[in-house]
Scaffold this active site. Structure first.
Site, PDB file in Angstrom:
ATOM      1  N   GLY A  14      32.041 -48.309  43.078  1.00 30.54           N
ATOM      2  CA  GLY A  14      32.509 -47.085  42.438  1.00 30.54           C
ATOM      3  C   GLY A  14      31.373 -46.164  42.053  1.00 30.54           C
ATOM      4  O   GLY A  14      31.374 -44.970  42.377  1.00 30.54           O
ATOM      5  N   ASP A  24      29.640 -46.938  51.169  1.00 25.95           N
ATOM      6  CA  ASP A  24      29.893 -46.091  49.999  1.00 25.95           C
ATOM      7  C   ASP A  24      29.533 -44.639  50.285  1.00 25.95           C
ATOM      8  O   ASP A  24      30.251 -43.713  49.891  1.00 25.95           O
ATOM      9  CB  ASP A  24      29.099 -46.607  48.801  1.00 25.95           C
ATOM     10  CG  ASP A  24      29.566 -47.984  48.361  1.00 25.95           C
ATOM     11  OD1 ASP A  24      30.754 -48.297  48.558  1.00 25.95           O
ATOM     12  OD2 ASP A  24      28.737 -48.745  47.834  1.00 25.95           O
TER      13      ASP A  24
END
Length: 305
Positions: free
Chosen positions: A44, A253
């Site tokens: 995240g 990511d």
């Protein structure tokens, strides 16, 4: 195109403990390491940093512990200009840790979730206003699955575009997939979600996820680039870029953040996939997932070169 894309990332924050070695140890073997690094990470947080570096107005939703690692991760986010006010600090819990062995440009990773397991649906209810202000809500699977499902349903109720990176790989309920606009798996994640074996036809596996309710599937293919399929267009491909690989830790990511940034900027799926491939190529040329995330200027220069 929108001037400043707004992205809310809901996901994990970890401290990456990266050990460099000439080669990874075999089972039961001890090898000498060369260096150790303590690097802010978590899928995240990595994606939030990548989005912010590209120029997006970025907010992070997640959880850290009360330890020094947690304070360090929050400081790192804020240094990148990320709004971290919606990251909660969980009393009596340690911050998530990722133990990474890096050798010859590749990695092996063990993750201990820690405070990430305390990122709960109730936390999202407390920041509904901030989510309502986003263009894209970007999700992964390093926080509890009920939280991911709650986030996707809330985002769709609020009219947001939901992008899900289904990593680490696991089976997902159709209820979640039905609330996902863009699913971005790698090949192994794709075949797991499609209930099919690797080596079967790529398009058939991607199309099976469309039939489960996903609106667009973008599959990252490593050195082969990426494939994309929507419910309205045929299968398309974008090529990868040849670069000198230093660390692949943040490759996925960076791709997810790059795609989300481009999509929130008004790009088509094909344009967003091409842009994300360039972002990922630059990200693997530096050590550290977050440290390697490129700026928009660097990506544009790379593309035009």
């Amino acid at each position: 195109m929108k001037q400043i894309p707004r992205i809310v990332v809901i996901g994990s924050l970890n401290m990456d403990v990266v050990v460099e070695a000439d080669r990874p140890p075999a089972l039961g073997e001890t090898v000498a390491g060369k260096q150790v690094h303590f690097i802010p990470g978590g899928k995240g947080a990595n994606q939030a940093v990548a989005a912010a570096r590209l120029g997006a107005n970025t907010r992070m939703v997640g959880a850290v512990g009360t330890d020094a690692f947690g304070q360090s991760l929050l400081a790192a986010l804020r240094q990148e200009g990320i709004d971290a006010d919606t990251v909660k600090v969980v009393e009596g819990t340690h911050t998530g840790i990722a133990s990474i062995v890096l050798s010859q440009g590749d990695n092996q990773i063990i993750v201990v979730p820690g405070a990430n397991d305390h990122c709960l649906p109730a936390d999202l209810s407390d920041c509904e206003r901030q989510i309502a202000e986003a263009d894209v809500v970007l999700l992964q699977l390093e926080i509890p699955l009920p939280t991911v499902l709650f986030a996707a349903k809330m985002a769709k109720r609020l009219g947001k575009t939901v992008v899900l990176n289904p990593a680490p790989a696991r089976e997902l309920p159709d209820e979640l997939l039905q609330h996902v606009d863009v699913l971005i798996p790698n090949e192994s994640e794709l075949y797991l979600l499609a209930d099919s074996a690797a080596g079967q036809e790529l398009e058939a596996a991607m199309r099976s996820l469309l039939q489960k309710g996903v609106r667009t599937v973008v599959t990252t293919l490593g050195a082969k680039g990426a494939a994309y399929l929507t419910d309205k267009e045929p299968l398309g491909f974008v090529s990868s870029h040849k670069v000198d690989v230093v660390d692949t830790t943040g490759a996925g990511d960076s791709f997810n953040a790059g795609f989300s940034y481009a999509l929130a900027s008004g790009s088509s799926v094909a344009e967003a996939a091409a842009f994300a491939t360039a972002v990922a190529a630059l990200a693997v040329t530096k050590l550290g997932a977050q440290a390697g995330m490129p700026t928009l200027a660097e990506v544009n220069q790379f593309i035009h070169a």
